[in-house]
Design a protein around this motif. Structure first.
Motif, short mmCIF file in Angstrom:
data_model
loop_
_atom_site.label_atom_id
_atom_site.label_comp_id
_atom_site.label_asym_id
_atom_site.label_seq_id
_atom_site.Cartn_x
_atom_site.Cartn_y
_atom_site.Cartn_z
N VAL A 47 39.72 44.07 8.16
CA VAL A 47 40.97 44.23 7.45
C VAL A 47 42.09 43.71 8.34
O VAL A 47 42.31 44.22 9.44
N TRP A 48 42.78 42.70 7.84
CA TRP A 48 43.84 42.06 8.61
C TRP A 48 45.18 42.72 8.33
O TRP A 48 45.41 43.21 7.24
N PRO A 49 46.07 42.70 9.33
CA PRO A 49 47.43 43.22 9.08
C PRO A 49 48.07 42.46 7.91
O PRO A 49 47.83 41.27 7.72
N GLU A 50 48.86 43.18 7.16
CA GLU A 50 49.52 42.59 6.00
C GLU A 50 50.33 41.37 6.42
O GLU A 50 51.00 41.37 7.46
N GLY A 51 50.24 40.32 5.62
CA GLY A 51 51.00 39.10 5.88
C GLY A 51 50.30 38.09 6.77
O GLY A 51 50.85 37.02 7.05
N THR A 52 49.08 38.41 7.24
CA THR A 52 48.35 37.46 8.07
C THR A 52 47.88 36.29 7.21
O THR A 52 47.24 36.49 6.19
N THR A 53 48.23 35.09 7.62
CA THR A 53 47.88 33.91 6.84
C THR A 53 46.41 33.55 7.05
O THR A 53 45.80 33.92 8.06
N ASP A 54 45.86 32.79 6.10
CA ASP A 54 44.47 32.32 6.22
C ASP A 54 44.32 31.44 7.46
O ASP A 54 43.28 31.48 8.14
N GLU A 55 45.34 30.66 7.75
CA GLU A 55 45.30 29.79 8.92
C GLU A 55 45.18 30.62 10.21
O GLU A 55 44.38 30.30 11.09
N THR A 56 45.95 31.70 10.30
CA THR A 56 45.89 32.57 11.48
C THR A 56 44.54 33.26 11.56
O THR A 56 43.95 33.36 12.64
N LYS A 57 44.01 33.70 10.43
CA LYS A 57 42.68 34.33 10.41
C LYS A 57 41.63 33.35 10.93
O LYS A 57 40.77 33.74 11.73
N ASP A 58 41.70 32.12 10.47
CA ASP A 58 40.75 31.10 10.92
C ASP A 58 40.87 30.86 12.43
O ASP A 58 39.86 30.73 13.13
N THR A 59 42.10 30.80 12.92
CA THR A 59 42.33 30.58 14.35
C THR A 59 41.71 31.71 15.17
O THR A 59 41.00 31.46 16.15
N PRO A 86 47.35 38.43 15.54
CA PRO A 86 46.98 39.69 14.90
C PRO A 86 45.49 39.99 15.08
O PRO A 86 44.67 39.06 15.17
N THR A 87 45.18 41.26 15.17
CA THR A 87 43.79 41.70 15.35
C THR A 87 43.34 42.42 14.08
O THR A 87 44.00 43.36 13.64
N PRO A 88 42.21 42.00 13.52
CA PRO A 88 41.72 42.71 12.34
C PRO A 88 41.13 44.07 12.72
O PRO A 88 40.67 44.26 13.84
N GLN A 89 41.19 44.98 11.77
CA GLN A 89 40.62 46.32 11.95
C GLN A 89 39.22 46.32 11.33
O GLN A 89 39.09 46.07 10.14
#
Length: 167
Positions: A47-59, A86-89
């Motif tokens: 679960v990613w922090p709200e507002g985390t973009t797909d690009e940031t998740k991929d990075t 950002p760090t996912p939970q």
């Protein structure tokens, strides 16, 4: 959202209870599934922090994967980059399925929090992080009261299965 625990005694008690609570939950789920028409599977969820973009998740995902094969020097560099992202939970879900009924998902960590903490309410905890250990699960010597822990875990798992949609 996991509760934020700042009191070292509460932290120690939570550490004592969480793994045994999780094991009892999994055991009770297995027993409930044996006598049920529902099928269950387990799923790791990030679960990613709200507002985390797909690009940031991929990075972040790519950097974490690079850690597995990185040299010691690269590890330091990658960890420094991850500090600023950002760090996912991590969550662990039970996905209950029955033909013709929408899938029901149960967050197993939230269920363990309900066992380990008194009056745990995820909505309230997200606001003020206030949790109180259910000390009835710890005996007078400071060890786990296995009977109480097993009983509470069993009751909560039974409630989940009792509240499933009719099939």
């Amino acid at each position: 959202m996991p509760p934020k625990i700042t009191d070292p005694i509460v932290w120690q008690q939570a550490e004592l209870l969480m793994q045994p609570a999780f094991i009892r939950v999994i055991d009770h789920i297995g027993k409930q599934l044996e006598g049920s028409d529902w099928r269950g599977k387990y799923e790791d969820v990030m679960v990613w922090p709200e507002g985390t973009t797909d690009e940031t998740k991929d990075t972040v995902t790519q950097l974490v994967q690079r850690l597995e094969t990185a040299s010691p020097g690269q590890v330091v560099e990658i960890e420094q980059a991850l500090i600023h992202l950002p760090t996912p939970q991590p969550e662990y879900h039970l996905c209950l399925q029955h033909q013709g009924v929408p899938e029901v998902k149960v967050n197993l960590w939230e269920l363990c929090y309900q066992i380990c903490f008194r009056d745990y309410d995820p909505a309230q905890t997200a606001i003020n992080y206030g949790v109180i250990i259910d000390t009835s699960l710890i005996d007078e010597t400071g060890d786990i009261d296995w009977q109480r822990l097993d009983l509470k875990a069993g009751q909560l798992v039974e409630q989940i299965f009792a509240n499933l949609p009719d099939v």
